[in-house]
Scaffold this motif. Structure first.
Motif, mmCIF file in Angstrom:
data_model
loop_
_atom_site.group_PDB
_atom_site.id
_atom_site.type_symbol
_atom_site.label_atom_id
_atom_site.label_comp_id
_atom_site.label_asym_id
_atom_site.label_seq_id
_atom_site.Cartn_x
_atom_site.Cartn_y
_atom_site.Cartn_z
ATOM 1 N N PHE B 88 0.829 -1.224 0.000
ATOM 2 C CA PHE B 88 0.000 0.000 0.000
ATOM 3 C C PHE B 88 0.860 1.270 0.000
ATOM 4 O O PHE B 88 0.399 2.335 -0.384
ATOM 5 N N SER B 89 2.082 1.121 0.468
ATOM 6 C CA SER B 89 2.942 2.310 0.541
ATOM 7 C C SER B 89 3.251 2.855 -0.850
ATOM 8 O O SER B 89 3.671 4.000 -0.990
ATOM 9 N N LEU B 90 3.042 2.016 -1.861
ATOM 10 C CA LEU B 90 3.307 2.495 -3.221
ATOM 11 C C LEU B 90 2.393 3.660 -3.576
ATOM 12 O O LEU B 90 2.743 4.514 -4.368
ATOM 13 N N LEU B 91 1.221 3.684 -2.962
ATOM 14 C CA LEU B 91 0.299 4.793 -3.199
ATOM 15 C C LEU B 91 0.809 6.082 -2.562
ATOM 16 O O LEU B 91 0.314 7.159 -2.852
ATOM 17 N N ALA B 92 1.779 5.945 -1.684
ATOM 18 C CA ALA B 92 2.326 7.122 -0.998
ATOM 19 C C ALA B 92 3.752 7.428 -1.443
ATOM 20 O O ALA B 92 4.413 8.290 -0.869
ATOM 21 N N LEU B 93 4.215 6.741 -2.477
ATOM 22 C CA LEU B 93 5.608 6.942 -2.905
ATOM 23 C C LEU B 93 5.894 8.388 -3.263
ATOM 24 O O LEU B 93 6.980 8.897 -3.000
ATOM 25 N N ASP B 94 4.923 9.053 -3.868
ATOM 26 C CA ASP B 94 5.145 10.461 -4.241
ATOM 27 C C ASP B 94 5.544 11.271 -3.011
ATOM 28 O O ASP B 94 6.546 11.979 -3.019
ATOM 29 N N GLN B 95 4.768 11.134 -1.951
ATOM 30 C CA GLN B 95 5.041 11.936 -0.759
ATOM 31 C C GLN B 95 6.367 11.532 -0.106
ATOM 32 O O GLN B 95 7.115 12.379 0.370
#
Lengths: 334, 328
Positions: B88-95
């Protein structure tokens, strides 16, 4: 310009509004010139035409509020009161720049002014603004975080996630959508099924309004009212400012996607032109006042360029500096 | 010093509770950390003790709440953001990559992001290909963040405190198979564990087995098995994946001259490859044989138990790799 907005505008405030807009306009023109001269490299996104937004909104903020902006942020930085020399030196990539030259045009930071960039990922600044506001709310600090972004950001998931979080947690954020009609070269109606960005915000139960982003007085009034409500604990507010950039997206953009007559039409509503004309007509300011502001802007920009030219380059030995906090600082912080 | 037996999960829970008690600026934010008690039950009961403000259930918006954690850290708080699982952290990679890791350098040193992100990682629970990967190396690749993998009860208890005291963003990877593991935790006033050095988990002279996280116990099991045949393994628990403690690795190789790297990440372009490269660069002339790697097979992790087991490092594969390097 609406009659309601004129009432409370003092001469000093009119001078400040026009002075800042002129400074930004001339600063950006100088940047374009310096880009051609190859003093400024990389991407350069000019704010010309949109000055009323940063200037009008910033008048509603106090120094301990926070600002999060986009990659088209020179205007926001100047309106926030960052030293123009440091902003210019940042464009040069010099050590005297706001971010020691590390960021360039798209990444101007100034902690003293609570100016948190300068974000070149469309939509990437919105969650940061939500977090800054969350920190204020949890620490019971009556501060506002003002987040600027373009209409293109509304297509990003981060926009929607941020709207939801800000509304759900009733955070003190002022969202300012600078809708200039084009996400780079793609018109709004070609990228959004719902072209009212305000409507998106309202669907998250965020109160907001449409604002004429070419009218600095209207922007200022809308921002004052929104910031007042936020400070009053009423949760986030949203402004959708309809505006226009007179220049291409960046210096690389051949501007093939807009009609010349569209640009010309918007220029007749230009914020500097419109406000100057109105201020003279209403005798709030005189032509010599405006001439004085032009001279002052020219002096400021000359000094900024001189500062940038004279500022040293960061030594290559410092390349890896500031990737992590130096241990000494870390220990003191503990 | 006395010790008590607790689970890894309880060690994480205690560390969270201590952090929340010790510093008003600390808060925990993530999906189901509140009334649910955390997907892996690490925050059970904390919302009752600390309230909804500080045990903050977040909507399913990884980029939004990780970014909000970064912003809150900039704004003076000490957030602990829990991401349910590494996938799920892939959805937050940008940040994480574009903001948390860059802000200090990109602002010329003006800003710090004192943020801790915790997430579960790894296979072994038959959760298939969207809940079982080991993507630690993706994060360890990025300058500006620190990456740690507590493999023991002591580290699960003690690394969080040090991570919270760090002015820069720290990502803590908790292997999902470890939460139910029991172990001894020494009773002490100072639980803090450093987050930069590797540890010699087992001392030996014949070969060095280098690993981290969920593979530590498997590697230790392999070492015990090999010991029965007179092969004396040294086992290194990397603990920190960024920075990597080169000195401990190279000192061990100066003694053993042989190495096997055990990494649940995929073999190609991963952490094991990185460690192997460092050994070539720094200890080439100490080596008496090629460096071997035991990694996950290059498939998305499958659901059936036997295939999941076959896809990931196991004690028998580790032992076989060590024997091959030793030609024994």
């Amino acid at each position: 310009m609406s009659a309601d907005n004129q009432v409370s505008l003092s001469r000093a405030e009119a001078m400040a509004l026009l002075g800042q807009m002129i400074l930004i306009r001339r600063f950006e023109e100088k940047c374009a010139e310096l880009y051609s001269a190859q003093k400024i490299r990389g991407f350069l996104h000019l704010y010309i035409g949109e000055e009323a937004n940063a200037v009008g909104v910033m008048r509603a903020l106090s120094p301990d509020d926070a600002v999060v902006a986009t990659y088209r942020e020179h205007g926001h930085a100047l309106a926030r009161g960052l030293p123009p020399g440091e902003v210019m030196a940042e464009m040069y990539g010099k050590a005297g720049g706001s971010s020691r030259g590390r960021g360039g045009s798209m990444h101007i930071f100034d902690k003293k002014h609570r100016f948190y960039g300068g974000n070149a990922i469309v939509g990437g600044g919105l969650p940061l603004a939500v977090g800054l506001a969350l920190a204020d709310k949890m620490q019971k600090l009556n501060r506002v975080t003002c987040c600027f972004f373009g209409e293109g950001a509304a297509a990003e998931g981060e926009f929607h996630e941020s709207m939801n979080l800000a509304a759900l947690w009733q955070l003190p954020v002022l969202f300012v959508c600078e809708n200039n009609g084009y996400a780079m070269g793609t018109g709004l109606s070609r990228s959004e099924s719902e072209t009212s960005i305000l409507q998106h915000a309202k669907s998250y139960r965020i109160t907001g309004q449409d604002v004429d982003g070419m009218d600095v007085v209207a922007v200022r009034a809308a921002a004052l009212s929104a910031v007042g409500a936020i400070r009053n604990g009423e949760g986030p507010r949203f402004l959708e400012n309809k505006t226009y950039r007179f220049r291409p997206h960046s210096m690389f953009d051949p501007d093939l996607y807009r009609q010349k007559r569209e640009i010309a039409l918007w220029k007749t509503r230009g914020p500097v032109l419109q406000f100057s004309k109105w201020a003279i007509e209403t005798q709030l300011l005189s032509q010599s006042d405006i001439d004085g502001l032009e001279e002052e802007a020219a002096r400021t920009i000359d000094e900024a360029v001189r500062y940038a030219e004279e500022s040293p380059w960061e030594p290559e030995e410092d390349l890896e500096r500031d990737v992590y906090t130096p241990r000494k600082v870390e220990e003191t912080a503990r | 010093m006395t010790a008590r037996t607790i689970t890894y999960r309880d060690a994480v829970h205690e560390a969270l509770r201590e952090a929340l008690r010790g510093d008003e600026r600390v808060f925990l934010m993530g999906e189901d950390v509140g009334y649910y008690g955390g997907a892996y039950a690490c925050s059970k009961g904390l919302i009752q003790e600390f309230g909804e403000e500080r045990i903050r259930d977040a909507p399913l918006s990884e980029s939004g709440f990780v970014g909000a954690g970064i912003g809150a850290a900039l704004g003076g708080m000490r957030p602990i953001v829990e991401i349910m699982t590494v996938n799920f952290s892939l959805l937050a990679l940008d940040q994480i990559v574009n903001n948390a890791a860059t802000l200090r350098h990109m602002s010329g040193g003006q800003l710090s992001v004192p943020l801790v992100i915790r997430m579960a990682t790894g296979a072994g629970r038959q959760l298939a290909a969207q809940h079982s990967h080991s993507l630690e190396c993706w994060f360890a690749h990025v300058p500006g963040i620190k990456v740690v993998a507590p493999a023991t009860i002591e580290d699960a208890r003690g690394m969080l405190r040090t991570a919270l005291a760090d002015p820069d963003p720290v990502i803590i990877f908790e292997h999902a198979t470890l939460y139910n593991e029991q172990g001894e935790l020494p009773e002490t006033d100072d639980y803090a564990m450093d987050i930069e050095s590797a540890r010699i988990s087992r001392s030996g002279g014949d070969i060095t087995l280098i690993t981290y996280g969920g593979s530590l116990q498997k590697t230790m099991a392999a070492a015990e098995g090999l010991a029965k045949d007179g092969i004396d393994c040294e086992v290194i628990d990397l603990r920190s994946l960024r920075p990597i403690d080169d000195a401990t690795i190279m000192a061990s190789l100066a003694k053993t001259h042989r190495a096997v790297i055990v990494d649940e990440g995929w073999r190609s372009v991963g952490l094991a490859a990185e460690i192997s490269a460092r050994i070539s660069e720094q200890a080439f002339f100490d080596l008496d044989g090629p460096v071997a790697r035991v990694c996950s097979v290059e498939v998305p992790i499958p659901y059936p138990r036997h295939l999941e087991t076959a896809a990931t490092p196991q004690p028998d594969k580790i032992a076989a790799a060590a024997r091959e390097v030793l030609r024994r």
